[in-house]
Scaffold this active site. Sequence first.
Site, mmCIF file in Angstrom:
data_model
loop_
_atom_site.group_PDB
_atom_site.id
_atom_site.type_symbol
_atom_site.label_atom_id
_atom_site.label_comp_id
_atom_site.label_asym_id
_atom_site.label_seq_id
_atom_site.Cartn_x
_atom_site.Cartn_y
_atom_site.Cartn_z
ATOM 1 C CB SER A 266 -3.430 7.799 -3.537
ATOM 2 O OG SER A 266 -3.244 9.154 -3.217
ATOM 3 C CG ASP A 458 0.811 9.282 2.889
ATOM 4 O OD1 ASP A 458 1.501 10.144 2.309
ATOM 5 O OD2 ASP A 458 -0.336 8.973 2.536
ATOM 6 C CG HIS A 520 1.008 8.035 -0.827
ATOM 7 N ND1 HIS A 520 -0.159 8.489 -0.265
ATOM 8 C CD2 HIS A 520 0.752 7.907 -2.154
ATOM 9 C CE1 HIS A 520 -1.079 8.639 -1.211
ATOM 10 N NE2 HIS A 520 -0.544 8.283 -2.363
#
Length: 543
Positions: A266, A458, A520
């Site tokens: 991320s 995601d 994610h």
Amino acid sequence: MKFLTTGLLATAALAAAQEQQVLQAEDGHGQAPQRDASIFDETLQKFQSSLEDGISHFWSEMKTNFKDYLPLISLPKKHTRRPDSEWDHVVRGADIESVWVQGADGEKRREIDGKLHNYDLRVKAVDPSKLGVDPGVKQYSGYLDDNDADKHLFYWFFESRNDPKNDPVVLWLNGGPGCSSLTGLFLELGPATIDKNLKVVSNPYSWNSNASVIFLDQPVNVGFSYSGSSVSDTVAAGKDVYALLTLFFKQFPEYASQDFHISGESYAGHYIPVFAAEILSHKNTNINLKSALIGNGLTDPLTQYPQYRPMACGEGGYPAVLDQGTCRSMDNSLERCLSLIETCYSSESAWVCVPAAMYCNSAILAPYQQTGMNPYDVRTKCEDMASLCYPQLNAITEWLNQESVMQALGVEVQSYESCNSGINRDFLFHGDWMKPYHRLVPSVLEKIPVLIYAGDADFICNWLGNLAWTDALEWPGHKKFAEAKLEDLKIVNNKDKGKKIGQVKSSGNFTFMRIFGAGHMVPLNQPEASLEFFNRWLGGEWH
């Protein structure tokens, strides 16, 4: 409102004034601290006069709507520092910096480069039997101390379950900015998780199956880390990471001789290009960096933001989350968003990068958030926004806040939280969010391989955006990489041999992977597949 992610604290609606609620920092009595509004006003007025009309407009909105809520820095954590005598090892950066050697040319040079005199590393040998996390595996925890800046970064090291004398060492970083890497440890890829009854459950697919792994809480004031100051941009955080690794490998030279890889997810898409470039910038170092891995990262916002609408509107391999009208609205907002990001890329100034983040997150990310669906997995509803859509985090947080756990790890703060919204706010309002850190990737690719992998369910850092920026990146191997086709990624190492787990393309030192059926956090949703590609990557496949 703003939604928090384990890897990305997307301040999705900061600019949508009427519907927003800003998470307020509280003092010890539960009241928001008083701000000096006059200083805030004067600062904005000084810079507004020199900004373009559109950008100046956004600063006016922020001044009107947020000045009573947003502290200029995050608040320090309450802590009690343990004396050095309570630690098993203390490594002094000043001692390392003072060592000079004679090179082959006869010239004297420092044995290890870098500004290290202000850093110390404190090390505690963790007794696995006290915690029940990976019993029989050697573990260390402790703090990197920047004594000049009063910064203290917490880390937890797990030796490889397999062959620690030869297996590589990996650093894992969660994102946020402001989220603890202990989330990655206990929710994703570490040796154990915590069930709802606060029992430790072993993870057979842990990434320390064939590698030693360091989990680092950074920047300061994240997780068990703390400081009397703050870090509010990625570049500053990179200096701390270099110091941590240098001092750790000095204390444990048996690991320094092995391959080292830096990994994360991320917002680590911001961190890792900077951290890798920082390590590679030093000629004389004890860090044997061999590759970098970024999972579902935010790295090149200008190229990634156009892919939010397709992912939310049914073009990413899953049914649409948004209706056609909302999708058209996102399309209509995109041109203005990209114009603001381009201006940020040109100046890299907070005074233009902050409005870009505010507008784009409100116009492009907020419509998805308002549906109640999980921003980290388009297949599911958000079960509990307070726990970032993953209720398992509640048990992890409760377990880590136990006095017995903190004592066993040598923790010096009073409490643990999985994500610190103040850190997120600091990075946002210093303009870090939209900055073009992807520009560092070509120089990294000159020296080491880079893997970009993405779970394909995601939304917040989706695979379409990650494929787009890797294809668009300007580097000597650009043409061959962009022309390379996605091929099936199959399991080769176990009973499921031949099973398709995703797609992969690779050219030169650059590799992209799409992992099927993962959100994610790829290791959470597809633990077997994640360990498969991780081990093969460390083994040298695709590079």
